[in-house]
Write a protein that holds these residues in place. Structure first.
Motif, short mmCIF file in Angstrom:
data_model
loop_
_atom_site.label_atom_id
_atom_site.label_comp_id
_atom_site.label_asym_id
_atom_site.label_seq_id
_atom_site.Cartn_x
_atom_site.Cartn_y
_atom_site.Cartn_z
N SER A 24 0.87 -1.18 0.00
CA SER A 24 0.00 0.00 0.00
C SER A 24 0.91 1.23 0.00
CB SER A 24 -0.88 -0.03 1.25
OG SER A 24 -1.14 1.28 1.72
N THR A 25 0.60 2.20 -0.82
CA THR A 25 1.46 3.40 -0.87
C THR A 25 1.40 4.16 0.46
OG1 THR A 25 -0.33 4.60 -1.94
CG2 THR A 25 1.38 3.71 -3.38
N ASN A 26 0.24 4.10 1.14
CA ASN A 26 0.14 4.74 2.46
C ASN A 26 1.10 4.06 3.43
OD1 ASN A 26 -1.99 6.35 1.54
ND2 ASN A 26 -3.09 6.20 3.47
N GLN A 49 -1.08 -2.17 -6.20
CA GLN A 49 -1.00 -2.36 -4.75
C GLN A 49 -1.55 -3.75 -4.42
OE1 GLN A 49 -1.69 1.69 -2.44
NE2 GLN A 49 -3.51 1.13 -3.58
N GLY A 52 -4.01 -2.67 -1.05
CA GLY A 52 -4.50 -1.29 -1.01
C GLY A 52 -5.56 -1.14 0.07
N LYS A 53 -5.45 -0.05 0.82
CA LYS A 53 -6.37 0.15 1.95
C LYS A 53 -7.44 1.17 1.61
CE LYS A 53 -3.28 1.53 4.99
NZ LYS A 53 -2.70 1.92 6.29
N GLY A 54 -8.68 0.87 2.01
CA GLY A 54 -9.78 1.81 1.83
C GLY A 54 -10.23 2.35 3.19
N GLN A 55 -11.29 3.12 3.17
CA GLN A 55 -11.83 3.66 4.42
C GLN A 55 -12.49 2.54 5.23
OE1 GLN A 55 -14.61 6.60 3.01
NE2 GLN A 55 -12.99 7.62 1.87
N TRP A 60 -8.84 -1.72 -0.97
CA TRP A 60 -9.02 -0.89 -2.18
C TRP A 60 -8.41 -1.65 -3.35
CZ3 TRP A 60 -11.84 3.22 -3.49
CH2 TRP A 60 -11.54 3.89 -4.68
N LYS A 120 -18.76 6.25 -7.82
CA LYS A 120 -17.50 6.67 -7.21
C LYS A 120 -16.35 6.60 -8.21
CE LYS A 120 -14.80 5.54 -3.08
NZ LYS A 120 -14.96 5.22 -1.67
N GLY A 123 -11.44 7.58 -4.31
CA GLY A 123 -11.51 7.39 -2.86
C GLY A 123 -10.27 7.99 -2.22
N ILE A 142 -4.66 8.55 -2.31
CA ILE A 142 -5.67 8.84 -3.34
C ILE A 142 -5.74 7.69 -4.33
CG2 ILE A 142 -6.33 10.43 -5.21
CD1 ILE A 142 -5.02 12.68 -3.67
C1 BTN Z 1 -11.84 4.66 0.11
O1 BTN Z 1 -12.17 3.62 0.68
O2 BTN Z 1 -12.65 5.32 -0.53
C2 BTN Z 1 -10.42 5.17 0.19
C3 BTN Z 1 -9.56 4.54 -0.83
C4 BTN Z 1 -8.13 5.05 -0.82
C5 BTN Z 1 -7.26 4.26 -1.76
C6 BTN Z 1 -5.89 4.85 -1.90
S1 BTN Z 1 -5.00 4.11 -3.22
C7 BTN Z 1 -3.52 4.87 -2.71
C8 BTN Z 1 -3.52 4.86 -1.19
N1 BTN Z 1 -2.92 3.65 -0.70
C9 BTN Z 1 -3.79 2.87 -0.06
O3 BTN Z 1 -3.52 1.75 0.44
N2 BTN Z 1 -4.98 3.44 -0.07
C10 BTN Z 1 -4.97 4.74 -0.69
#
Ligand code: BTN
Length: 255
Positions: A24-26, A49, A52-55, A60, A120, A123, A142
């Protein structure tokens, strides 16, 4: 790593690290900041990713190479903890401003999604570090759907390319977005909070308009009108044309 010498005035994206694949970039940025000093405005961009993590603890998913998935390291120490939502507003506004260059059907959905029509397109996941009553640094993640064509049937997602006639190039769109983010970050850090709030309200779905929502706890439907947003992100809403309630992010969903 790319140093953007062309415009050294630009804080956001002045240092850009491009990765083929990462969890995940975060997470990458957070680990980097734990072991070294990261320059304000550093961007980590990944073509893919694996986690990838979402809210709200969601994942993600994003097709390899089709979308923009990146994170920005920002000094947010000029904001009190109680003003943290101004940062979300600034980022939402920036993505909206970008999308509005291509279509006039872009909307902001509280708290921090950007839609085209009712689907959407972007995110945002912001992770803040805090020092006493202030923010210190924030990692702004993002995920902007650019050219992906197929989405999970239940995801109510779309990509920008589906609404634009000419071909989009990921790099060009990224550079435009970084420049807009840079402009709006400077507006916010220089104290012009009103400009940020006004833009957000102007493009916010359901602001001073009645829409149908449901309570996440009971799935019960109601008619809601957004009246105001506190700097913490708390929503002031007129419920069923009478009662006024203060609502937290996870409490409601738009139907
Ligand atoms: C959401 O759930 O709407 C938020 C999504 C955010 C995704 C971005 S992709 C780049 C960054 N790295 C992650 O792991 N998540 C965010």
């Amino acid at each position: 790593m790319v140093k953007n010498g062309a415009n050294s005035e630009q804080i956001i994206g002045n240092t850009l690290i491009e990765l083929d694949s990462v969890d995940s970039t975060n997470n990458y940025l957070s680990k980097l900041a734990n072991r070294t000093i990261v320059e304000n405005g550093t961007v980590i961009l990944a073509h893919y990713q694996t986690e990838g993590k979402g809210q709200r603890g969601n994942s993600w998913e994003s097709e390899k190479g089709s979308n923009l998935t990146f994170s920005i390291y920002l000094d947010s120490s000029f904001l009190k903890l109680s003003q943290n939502f101004l940062l979300s507003m600034m980022v939402c506004n920036s993505v909206h401003e970008l999308i509005a260059k291509y279509t006039n059907k872009a909307f902001i959905k509280w708290p921090n999604d950007v839609l085209i029509y009712n689907k959407k397109t972007c995110g945002i996941l912001i992770e803040n570090s805090i020092q006493k009553a202030h923010l210190s640094q924030s990692i702004i993640g993002i995920g902007l759907n650019l050219t992906q064509k197929q989405f999970d049937i239940n995801s109510k997602a779309t990509s920008l390319q589906s609404h634009v006639n000419r071909s989009l190039e990921n790099n060009k769109v990224l550079n435009k977005l970084l420049a807009i983010l840079d402009k709006n970050y400077k507006t916010l850090s220089q104290g012009n909070q009103l400009a940020i709030k006004n833009y957000y309200y102007q493009h916010l779905l359901g602001y001073k308009t009645e829409l149908n929502y449901e309570w996440t706890s009971t799935n019960e439907c109601f008619v809601g009108e957004i009246l105001e947003l506190e700097d913490t992100g708390l929503l002031k809403m007129r419920v069923n044309k009478e009662e006024i309630k203060m609502i937290e992010m996870k409490e409601i969903r738009l139907v």
